[in-house]
Design an enzyme around this catalytic site. Sequence first.
Site, PDB file in Angstrom:
ATOM      1  N   LEU A   1      22.939   4.709 -85.266  1.00 24.68           N
ATOM      2  CA  LEU A   1      23.421   4.790 -83.966  1.00 24.68           C
ATOM      3  C   LEU A   1      22.517   5.975 -83.295  1.00 24.68           C
ATOM      4  O   LEU A   1      21.946   6.844 -83.751  1.00 24.68           O
ATOM      5  CB  LEU A   1      24.637   5.360 -83.765  1.00 24.68           C
ATOM      6  CG  LEU A   1      25.760   4.690 -84.529  1.00 24.68           C
ATOM      7  CD1 LEU A   1      27.354   5.400 -84.665  1.00 24.68           C
ATOM      8  CD2 LEU A   1      26.111   3.454 -83.683  1.00 24.68           C
ATOM      9  N   ASP A   2      22.370   5.755 -81.980  1.00 24.91           N
ATOM     10  CA  ASP A   2      21.176   6.454 -81.299  1.00 24.91           C
ATOM     11  C   ASP A   2      21.914   7.958 -81.089  1.00 24.91           C
ATOM     12  O   ASP A   2      23.095   8.171 -81.266  1.00 24.91           O
ATOM     13  CB  ASP A   2      20.661   5.846 -79.981  1.00 24.91           C
ATOM     14  CG  ASP A   2      21.940   5.722 -78.957  1.00 24.91           C
ATOM     15  OD1 ASP A   2      22.527   6.733 -78.586  1.00 24.91           O
ATOM     16  OD2 ASP A   2      22.117   4.578 -78.323  1.00 24.91           O
ATOM     17  N   PHE A   3      21.132   8.988 -80.843  1.00 29.39           N
ATOM     18  CA  PHE A   3      21.524  10.282 -80.727  1.00 29.39           C
ATOM     19  C   PHE A   3      22.847  10.604 -80.046  1.00 29.39           C
ATOM     20  O   PHE A   3      23.515  11.444 -80.570  1.00 29.39           O
ATOM     21  CB  PHE A   3      20.374  11.050 -79.980  1.00 29.39           C
ATOM     22  CG  PHE A   3      20.438  12.442 -80.075  1.00 29.39           C
ATOM     23  CD1 PHE A   3      20.466  13.214 -81.202  1.00 29.39           C
ATOM     24  CD2 PHE A   3      20.932  13.494 -79.077  1.00 29.39           C
ATOM     25  CE1 PHE A   3      20.459  14.576 -81.386  1.00 29.39           C
ATOM     26  CE2 PHE A   3      21.002  14.716 -79.366  1.00 29.39           C
ATOM     27  CZ  PHE A   3      20.748  15.379 -80.399  1.00 29.39           C
TER      28      PHE A   3
ATOM     29  N   SER B   1      25.156   8.281 -79.222  1.00 28.26           N
ATOM     30  CA  SER B   1      26.083   7.468 -79.607  1.00 28.26           C
ATOM     31  C   SER B   1      27.069   7.951 -80.734  1.00 28.26           C
ATOM     32  O   SER B   1      26.678   8.867 -81.327  1.00 28.26           O
ATOM     33  CB  SER B   1      25.697   6.011 -79.683  1.00 28.26           C
ATOM     34  OG  SER B   1      24.951   5.476 -78.699  1.00 28.26           O
TER      35      SER B   1
ATOM     36  N   ARG C   1      23.153   0.205 -74.278  1.00 29.05           N
ATOM     37  CA  ARG C   1      22.535   0.794 -73.184  1.00 29.05           C
ATOM     38  C   ARG C   1      21.667   0.221 -72.132  1.00 29.05           C
ATOM     39  O   ARG C   1      21.720   0.279 -70.964  1.00 29.05           O
ATOM     40  CB  ARG C   1      21.908   2.090 -73.817  1.00 29.05           C
ATOM     41  CG  ARG C   1      22.956   3.038 -74.466  1.00 29.05           C
ATOM     42  CD  ARG C   1      22.267   4.444 -74.918  1.00 29.05           C
ATOM     43  NE  ARG C   1      23.173   5.124 -75.841  1.00 29.05           N
ATOM     44  CZ  ARG C   1      24.000   6.189 -75.117  1.00 29.05           C
ATOM     45  NH1 ARG C   1      23.976   6.311 -74.128  1.00 29.05           N
ATOM     46  NH2 ARG C   1      24.908   6.682 -76.093  1.00 29.05           N
TER      47      ARG C   1
END
Length: 246
Positions: free
Chosen positions: A101-103, A105, A190
């Site tokens: 998961l990105d930073f 999220s 996103r």
Amino acid sequence: MRLQKYLARAGVASRRASEALIAAGRVRVNGEVVTKLGVTVDPDAERVDVDGRRVRLKPLLWLALNKPPGYACTRHDPRRRPIIYDLLPADVRHLPHVGRLDFMSEGLLLLSNEGDVVHRLLHPGTGIERVYHASLRGPVAAELPDRLQAGVALEDGPARARRAGWITPPHASTPTVEIVLAEGRNREIRRMLASLGVTLRRLRRTSFGPVRLGALAAGAARELSPKERAALRRAAGPACSRAVTE
């Protein structure tokens, strides 16, 4: 079992990094240096050492982590940001994360050392569903779910939701849409929303395949149940669905 898989299961390094250790002559099997890839070992009968220290297999383990925003899915962050392994007890920090998961999220992130199953789950052809709840800056157009399912053009190719639908109405100040993806491209939701001119306020993953986030507290982790592990192996395909002895 291939030697690099043994090292990865033992928590020494990732499989790719384990291959580098072997090639560098840092691994011994029964006292003999091994530098060729593809060598197999019997975990019950043979001894494996790395840099002079014996390494043993760790039990197969699956964890579910409720990742908070503001943590990076990496072991070493060059920007010195918090990482997901800061949230875990020391005895399970060897587990690789399953995708990422990105930073900013949040939500469900699986970790496991069952590499064959993980590889199959992450393969695009497997089509494992990931469910996300995206909270937006409202109001937004009511047809947004239809546009997400129809697909949008991104710089790395078309992207579309397998399913999408409103959780809270689009005319609310913070409407929330559920988005189901069957792939794990970088920052996909996103970028999809940005391409449609929609501002994302919060992105939370609520399930990965058969595993649900449920009421797990932010920053907490739990071990998957035998039923959940079996369901993941079935989802990964016939080659992974057999019972695994540890």
